[in-house]
Motif scaffolding. Structure first.
Motif, PDB file in Angstrom:
ATOM      1  N   TRP A 178       0.711  -1.330  -0.029  1.00  0.00           N
ATOM      2  CA  TRP A 178      -0.149   0.022  -0.106  1.00  0.00           C
ATOM      3  C   TRP A 178       0.877   1.028   0.195  1.00  0.00           C
ATOM      4  N   LEU A 179       1.780   1.011   0.818  1.00  0.00           N
ATOM      5  CA  LEU A 179       2.779   2.513   0.743  1.00  0.00           C
ATOM      6  C   LEU A 179       3.647   2.622  -0.342  1.00  0.00           C
ATOM      7  N   ASP A 180       3.822   1.540  -1.229  1.00  0.00           N
ATOM      8  CA  ASP A 180       4.440   1.692  -2.289  1.00  0.00           C
ATOM      9  C   ASP A 180       3.525   2.436  -3.437  1.00  0.00           C
ATOM     10  N   ALA A 181       2.100   1.701  -3.174  1.00  0.00           N
ATOM     11  CA  ALA A 181       1.407   2.387  -4.183  1.00  0.00           C
ATOM     12  C   ALA A 181       1.160   3.858  -3.822  1.00  0.00           C
ATOM     13  N   LEU A 182       0.994   4.204  -2.720  1.00  0.00           N
ATOM     14  CA  LEU A 182       0.581   5.527  -2.160  1.00  0.00           C
ATOM     15  C   LEU A 182       1.834   6.601  -2.605  1.00  0.00           C
ATOM     16  N   LEU A 210      -7.899   4.571  -1.066  1.00  0.00           N
ATOM     17  CA  LEU A 210      -6.789   3.434  -1.288  1.00  0.00           C
ATOM     18  C   LEU A 210      -7.333   1.994  -1.463  1.00  0.00           C
ATOM     19  N   GLY A 211      -8.650   1.976  -1.768  1.00  0.00           N
ATOM     20  CA  GLY A 211      -9.336   0.611  -1.893  1.00  0.00           C
ATOM     21  C   GLY A 211      -9.113  -0.163  -0.485  1.00  0.00           C
ATOM     22  N   GLY A 212      -9.390  -1.571  -0.624  1.00  0.00           N
ATOM     23  CA  GLY A 212      -9.457  -2.245   0.596  1.00  0.00           C
ATOM     24  C   GLY A 212      -8.276  -3.513   0.529  1.00  0.00           C
ATOM     25  N   GLY A 213      -8.535  -4.621   0.962  1.00  0.00           N
ATOM     26  CA  GLY A 213      -7.501  -5.830   0.809  1.00  0.00           C
ATOM     27  C   GLY A 213      -7.053  -6.145   2.198  1.00  0.00           C
ATOM     28  N   LEU A 214      -7.185  -5.675   3.283  1.00  0.00           N
ATOM     29  CA  LEU A 214      -6.618  -5.927   4.336  1.00  0.00           C
ATOM     30  C   LEU A 214      -6.802  -7.260   4.887  1.00  0.00           C
ATOM     31  N   LEU A 267      -3.007   3.224   8.205  1.00  0.00           N
ATOM     32  CA  LEU A 267      -3.568   4.414   8.231  1.00  0.00           C
ATOM     33  C   LEU A 267      -2.549   5.645   8.912  1.00  0.00           C
ATOM     34  N   ASP A 268      -1.909   5.320   9.883  1.00  0.00           N
ATOM     35  CA  ASP A 268      -0.953   6.096  10.488  1.00  0.00           C
ATOM     36  C   ASP A 268       0.003   6.494   9.482  1.00  0.00           C
ATOM     37  N   PRO A 269       0.912   5.731   8.905  1.00  0.00           N
ATOM     38  CA  PRO A 269       1.807   6.158   7.893  1.00  0.00           C
ATOM     39  C   PRO A 269       1.081   6.813   6.769  1.00  0.00           C
ATOM     40  N   VAL A 270      -0.252   6.393   6.334  1.00  0.00           N
ATOM     41  CA  VAL A 270      -0.716   7.188   5.207  1.00  0.00           C
ATOM     42  C   VAL A 270      -0.947   8.472   5.684  1.00  0.00           C
ATOM     43  N   PHE A 271      -1.630   8.860   6.717  1.00  0.00           N
ATOM     44  CA  PHE A 271      -1.840   9.992   6.854  1.00  0.00           C
ATOM     45  C   PHE A 271      -0.507  11.202   7.186  1.00  0.00           C
ATOM     46  N   ALA A 272       0.311  10.421   7.761  1.00  0.00           N
ATOM     47  CA  ALA A 272       1.746  11.119   7.857  1.00  0.00           C
ATOM     48  C   ALA A 272       2.384  11.561   6.801  1.00  0.00           C
ATOM     49  N   GLY A 309      -2.783  17.174   3.481  1.00  0.00           N
ATOM     50  CA  GLY A 309      -3.459  16.599   4.593  1.00  0.00           C
ATOM     51  C   GLY A 309      -4.951  17.263   4.398  1.00  0.00           C
ATOM     52  N   HIS A 310      -5.363  18.099   3.383  1.00  0.00           N
ATOM     53  CA  HIS A 310      -6.751  18.234   2.992  1.00  0.00           C
ATOM     54  C   HIS A 310      -7.291  17.349   2.451  1.00  0.00           C
ATOM     55  N   LEU A 311      -6.925  16.078   1.762  1.00  0.00           N
ATOM     56  CA  LEU A 311      -7.448  15.059   1.158  1.00  0.00           C
ATOM     57  C   LEU A 311      -8.259  14.305   2.161  1.00  0.00           C
ATOM     58  N   GLN A 312      -9.379  13.735   1.837  1.00  0.00           N
ATOM     59  CA  GLN A 312     -10.333  12.849   2.629  1.00  0.00           C
ATOM     60  C   GLN A 312      -9.573  11.593   1.967  1.00  0.00           C
TER      61      GLN A 312
END
Length: 432
Positions: free
Chosen positions: A214-218, A240-244, A260-265, A273-276
């Motif tokens: 996920w983080l690579d895709a992000l 970011l879809g699903g898949g967990l 989610l923590d590294p995504v928001f970071a 940071g304005h993105l939902q």
């Protein structure tokens, strides 16, 4: 091995769903029988809700995992949106009380009637999967005098390290727009007045056990978002879809917060940071909230293998035949004093691929009930009527109460809509 389903536990030698003995349900409703735990649904949901607390996010339940109205209504009540892939799923979530502005419409083959229905409902977003689909949505929206909210599903060519049939983010997969083509397609969307650009979407696969993919895709998506911003195309959300993953055997899936923590970071570090943030979990919300009950019909000892023939089959649980998937098998009343033998659990369907579990050490006898674990996701939703087998009933347990949320089909219902030319409809023939 750690238990995958703590809401299904032994009490005084009998397997329960929350406070309800499973033999009671099998006796009352027959088998095969799907049994779901409301407490398990709520606990899985709470993991995502806690991870999103205080952040701009929306959890859209992936309806294809399990589309029973009772489950959809429960997630709607908890505050979920919904990720749908067909007009039928749209009708289901609306019937369950979904707010249209929380629905995202994914899938590679949206038809014009489905697009019109979604526009009429007022959904949050279409996740567009190809240039051809983009043009189709624009035409339908223009014909309806509407503006369609769209997001491009971007294929980042990231390996999710999962089964090839449920990997969706590689360049060889049918899903999404190649990331190198996305920028030009966003410019095309901006030129079409019947479209309104609202976000970007990505879904790389299912049953993913680490956050790395996920983080690579992000990282790739954030680069695209920054390019689009420089082009004057501002987005409102990142999906970011699903898949967990869930635990079937000894997997250790990450908690939603670990994703989610590294995504928001990363978003805040890059001024986004304005993105939902939108997520589309399916299996991880329902997979371990259900079991499939089945009765042992016969024990058959062969030269090389031993078969426990049960009344459930591949039409009730397709995953083993389709993916060679593992599902735990637990006796509903364990025979602790008997010596286990090794059994293949197979069904009555006339296919060699009709197996549910292989090589399981069990002490069983004809008439025993077994619980096939982790059957809350992609069990009933993939069920069929192959061999003219009625689909099983579904039960939702809440504490010490059990609700019939879908009756068992009858044999007559299997062919009630069929017609022999020149003859009246068939009268009902009684069956199970």
């Amino acid at each position: 091995m750690l238990p995958s389903q703590p809401w299904f536990d032994l009490r005084e030698g009998v397997l329960h769903a929350e406070g309800v003995p499973l033999p009671e349900l099998a006796s009352r409703y027959g088998t095969p029988l799907y049994v779901y735990s409301r407490a398990a649904l709520q606990a899985a949901w709470q993991g995502y809700a806690d991870a999103l607390h205080g952040r701009r996010g929306l959890i859209c339940y992936g309806v294809k995992a399990n589309s029973n109205l009772a489950i959809l209504h429960e997630f709607q009540r908890l505050g979920a949106g919904f990720d749908i892939v067909s007009g039928g799923e749209l009708a289901r979530v609306l019937a369950a009380g979904a707010q249209p502005e929380t629905i995202v419409f994914s899938g590679v083959g949206k038809q014009a009637w489905e697009i019109r229905a979604a526009l009429d409902a007022g959904i949050l977003c279409f996740n567009v999967e190809s240039a051809g689909e983009l043009e189709c949505i624009a035409r339908v929206a223009a014909d309806c005098g509407r503006q369609a909210p769209i997001s491009l599903r971007v294929n980042p060519d990231v390996d999710a390290h999962t089964h090839p049939y449920i990997s969706t983010g590689l360049k060889d997969n049918k899903f999404g727009v190649p990331i190198q083509d996305a920028r030009a397609l966003y410019h095309r969307a901006r030129s079409l007045p019947a479209l309104r650009i609202v976000g970007v979407d990505c879904h790389i696969g299912s049953q993913i056990t680490t956050t790395g993919p996920w983080l690579d895709a992000l990282d790739k998506l954030l680069g695209l978002i920054e390019q689009l911003a420089a082009d004057g195309i501002a987005l409102q959300h990142l999906d970011l879809g699903g898949g967990l993953a869930i635990r079937y055997t000894d997997e250790t899936p990450p908690h939603p917060a670990e994703l989610l923590d590294p995504v928001f970071a990363a978003l805040h570090a890059r001024g986004l940071g304005h993105l939902q943030v939108v997520l589309e979990p399916g299996r991880s919300l329902v997979g371990n909230a259900g079991v499939l009950l089945t009765e042992v019909l016969y024990l058959k000892r062969g030269e090389t293998r031993q078969f426990a023939i049960v009344d459930a089959a591949m039409n009730d649980l397709m995953r083993p035949a389709l993916y060679e998937a593992w599902h735990g098998v637990r006796p509903v009343r364990p025979r602790d004093d008997d010596t286990p033998e090794t059994w293949d659990i197979v069904g009555p369907i006339c296919e060699s691929g009709d197996w549910l579990a292989r090589g399981r050490p069990l002490a069983i006898a004809p008439g025993d009930w077994l619980a096939l674990e982790s059957a809350g996701a992609y069990a009933f939703s993939m069920a069929s009527q192959y061999n003219s087998r009625p689909r099983a009933a579904e039960i939702l347990v809440d504490g010490d109460q059990a609700w019939l949320v879908r009756p068992r089909e009858t044999v007559h219902e299997l062919y009630a809509q069929e017609r022999i030319p020149g003859q009246p409809p068939h009268p009902e023939v009684r069956g199970p």
